[in-house]
Design an enzyme around this catalytic site. Structure first.
Site, PDB file in Angstrom:
ATOM      1  N   TYR A  53       1.427  -0.844  -0.235  1.00 10.59           N
ATOM      2  CA  TYR A  53      -0.008  -0.018   0.469  1.00 10.59           C
ATOM      3  C   TYR A  53       0.622   1.283  -0.275  1.00 10.59           C
ATOM      4  O   TYR A  53       1.747   1.656   0.969  1.00 10.59           O
ATOM      5  CB  TYR A  53      -0.772   0.064   1.091  1.00 10.59           C
ATOM      6  CG  TYR A  53      -2.189  -0.531   1.369  1.00 10.59           C
ATOM      7  CD1 TYR A  53      -2.638  -1.612   0.220  1.00 10.59           C
ATOM      8  CD2 TYR A  53      -2.737  -1.275   2.223  1.00 10.59           C
ATOM      9  CE1 TYR A  53      -3.159  -2.519  -0.169  1.00 10.59           C
ATOM     10  CE2 TYR A  53      -3.532  -2.519   2.016  1.00 10.59           C
ATOM     11  CZ  TYR A  53      -4.323  -2.494   1.513  1.00 10.59           C
ATOM     12  OH  TYR A  53      -4.994  -4.019   0.872  1.00 10.59           O
ATOM     13  N   SER A 205     -13.494  -4.324   0.747  1.00 11.91           N
ATOM     14  CA  SER A 205     -13.863  -4.322  -0.231  1.00 11.91           C
ATOM     15  C   SER A 205     -15.107  -4.570  -0.245  1.00 11.91           C
ATOM     16  O   SER A 205     -16.153  -4.243  -0.863  1.00 11.91           O
ATOM     17  CB  SER A 205     -13.687  -4.421  -1.485  1.00 11.91           C
ATOM     18  OG  SER A 205     -14.623  -3.343  -2.510  1.00 11.91           O
ATOM     19  N   PRO A 206     -16.163  -4.112   1.373  1.00 19.99           N
ATOM     20  CA  PRO A 206     -17.536  -4.600   1.617  1.00 19.99           C
ATOM     21  C   PRO A 206     -18.983  -3.540   1.117  1.00 19.99           C
ATOM     22  O   PRO A 206     -19.790  -4.702   0.971  1.00 19.99           O
ATOM     23  CB  PRO A 206     -17.418  -5.025   3.430  1.00 19.99           C
ATOM     24  CG  PRO A 206     -16.698  -4.166   3.923  1.00 19.99           C
ATOM     25  CD  PRO A 206     -15.071  -4.148   2.863  1.00 19.99           C
ATOM     26  N   LEU A 207     -18.135  -2.855   0.484  1.00 21.44           N
ATOM     27  CA  LEU A 207     -18.706  -1.908  -0.123  1.00 21.44           C
ATOM     28  C   LEU A 207     -18.898  -1.926  -1.921  1.00 21.44           C
ATOM     29  O   LEU A 207     -19.043  -0.922  -1.969  1.00 21.44           O
ATOM     30  CB  LEU A 207     -18.781  -0.439   0.476  1.00 21.44           C
ATOM     31  CG  LEU A 207     -19.404  -0.326   1.542  1.00 21.44           C
ATOM     32  CD1 LEU A 207     -18.679   0.542   2.759  1.00 21.44           C
ATOM     33  CD2 LEU A 207     -20.365  -0.594   2.486  1.00 21.44           C
ATOM     34  N   GLY A 210     -16.773   0.802  -3.310  1.00 19.96           N
ATOM     35  CA  GLY A 210     -17.549   2.171  -2.930  1.00 19.96           C
ATOM     36  C   GLY A 210     -18.736   2.567  -3.900  1.00 19.96           C
ATOM     37  O   GLY A 210     -19.566   3.267  -3.457  1.00 19.96           O
ATOM     38  N   LEU A 212     -21.633   0.325  -3.916  1.00 16.72           N
ATOM     39  CA  LEU A 212     -22.777   0.308  -2.780  1.00 16.72           C
ATOM     40  C   LEU A 212     -22.844   1.663  -2.008  1.00 16.72           C
ATOM     41  O   LEU A 212     -23.918   1.268  -1.114  1.00 16.72           O
ATOM     42  CB  LEU A 212     -22.572  -0.557  -2.140  1.00 16.72           C
ATOM     43  CG  LEU A 212     -22.466  -2.215  -2.697  1.00 16.72           C
ATOM     44  CD1 LEU A 212     -22.163  -3.699  -2.244  1.00 16.72           C
ATOM     45  CD2 LEU A 212     -23.689  -2.444  -3.540  1.00 16.72           C
ATOM     46  N   GLY A 214     -23.313   4.074  -3.083  1.00 13.82           N
ATOM     47  CA  GLY A 214     -24.727   4.913  -3.898  1.00 13.82           C
ATOM     48  C   GLY A 214     -24.640   6.198  -4.183  1.00 13.82           C
ATOM     49  O   GLY A 214     -25.267   6.704  -5.315  1.00 13.82           O
ATOM     50  N   LYS A 215     -23.445   6.280  -4.053  1.00 13.52           N
ATOM     51  CA  LYS A 215     -22.462   8.072  -4.630  1.00 13.52           C
ATOM     52  C   LYS A 215     -22.690   7.361  -6.081  1.00 13.52           C
ATOM     53  O   LYS A 215     -22.052   9.145  -6.602  1.00 13.52           O
ATOM     54  CB  LYS A 215     -20.877   7.511  -4.347  1.00 13.52           C
ATOM     55  CG  LYS A 215     -19.831   6.734  -4.421  1.00 13.52           C
ATOM     56  CD  LYS A 215     -18.498   7.552  -4.513  1.00 13.52           C
ATOM     57  CE  LYS A 215     -18.611   7.179  -2.631  1.00 13.52           C
ATOM     58  NZ  LYS A 215     -16.938   7.591  -2.001  1.00 13.52           N
TER      59      LYS A 215
END
Length: 321
Positions: A53, A205-207, A210, A212, A214-215
């Site tokens: 990273y 990355s559970p979203l 990014g 999920l 909604g952006k």
């Protein structure tokens, strides 16, 4: 925040983890410090990073904050190795020499003498798995890490590594895989392997990278990852019609619960068996605080079932007959 055992090990982590992929690059030291404070204040313990990273910048920044914003013994440090810089770009190298050299550099950057969990970041198609596993076992024997595992490996390799580690008197504690309502592939074989062999699952990355949150429902915000030159390719695979349909289903559920789309998507992953922790990587402290609001959300069974149906992965031979 709930504290959970990782599989059938004695390692305990918070149900949400703090990811640091953007630290030292998109997230500066002030935002990182605010994130760490907010996370620990909410009861979070799992800090997830990797030597790759920011070319080590994320570990260096985290190491500088440990002891300043939080005591080392109050957190669970997880880092990853096996991705190496090369002239043509980063490449996978899970050889014994590279893994152990990387681990020593990681410990120096984090200002600690041991990790709580150390993972091989990606499968190496060249290095024999026996060699990779020998490095993991050696790291445990020498006290440089308490537990070991894999990240992004298929179930067959994970099971083989678990068998090899058992012969070394070292268990496979965890796997870290991408898992969200947009990516449920691990349910085919990795999750059954975790149930059978006793290792835990950390979800990165559970979203849905990014999506999920909604952006991206209407457009691509100028300050989003999808608009970033170095992260655009990371997000674009989920900017599809299918993904849009899933986001709309999550948004509908969120409206009915008077919660955010982000909270519903995160709660679904966090409470999916056998997930020990869902690792959230936020660019800013404000974004992280939005994710932490999901801590008290328990999805009603009917809503969880509806989201399961909308996003169920394709199963066929030989997983299902």
């Amino acid at each position: 925040m709930e504290q959970r055992r990782v599989g059938r090990t004695g390692l305990t982590v918070s149900s949400l983890g703090l990811g640091t992929m953007t630290w030292g690059r998109d997230t500066d030291e002030h935002e990182a410090a605010d994130q760490l404070t907010a996370f620990v204040d909410a009861g979070g313990t799992l800090l997830d990073t990797a030597a790759s990273y920011g070319g080590g910048a994320a570990e260096e920044l985290l190491g500088a904050l440990l002891g300043d914003r939080v005591d080392r013994e109050d957190v669970v440090l997880c880092s990853k190795a096996g991705v190496r810089r090369r002239p043509g770009g980063p490449g996978v190298d899970a050889s014994r020499g590279n893994l152990l050299d990387t681990l020593d550099a990681t410990l120096a950057r984090l200002n600690t003498d041991h990790l709580d969990l150390w993972l091989v970041q990606a499968p190496d198609p060249v290095t024999p798995l026996e060699e990779t596993v020998s490095a993991l076992a050696h790291a445990v024997r020498t006290g440089r890490t308490r537990y070991v595992g894999l990240s992004n490996h298929p179930a067959w390799a994970t099971a083989q590594a678990a068998t090899l580690l058992a012969a070394e008197r070292t268990g496979l504690a965890a796997v870290e895989c991408e898992y969200s309502l947009l990516e449920r592939g691990i349910e085919r074989e990795v999750v059954p392997a975790a149930d059978a062999l006793g290792f835990g699952v950390l979800a990165w990355s559970p979203l849905g990278r990014g999506v999920l949150t909604g952006k991206y429902r209407r457009s691509v915000p100028a300050d989003s990852r999808a608009a970033s030159p170095h992260l655009r390719g990371f997000v674009e695979p989920y900017l599809t019609e299918r993904a849009h349909g899933v986001v709309e289903a999550v948004a509908t559920a969120a409206e009915g619960l008077d919660r955010s789309t982000l909270e519903v998507a995160l709660a679904w992953v966090r409470d999916a068996a056998p997930v020990a922790s869902a690792v959230v990587g936020a660019r800013t402290a404000a974004q992280l605080r939005g994710a932490l609001k999901a801590v008290d959300l328990d999805l009603p069974p009917a809503i969880r079932a509806a989201l399961d149906d909308v996003t169920a992965p394709m199963l066929g031979y030989p997983e299902r007959r």
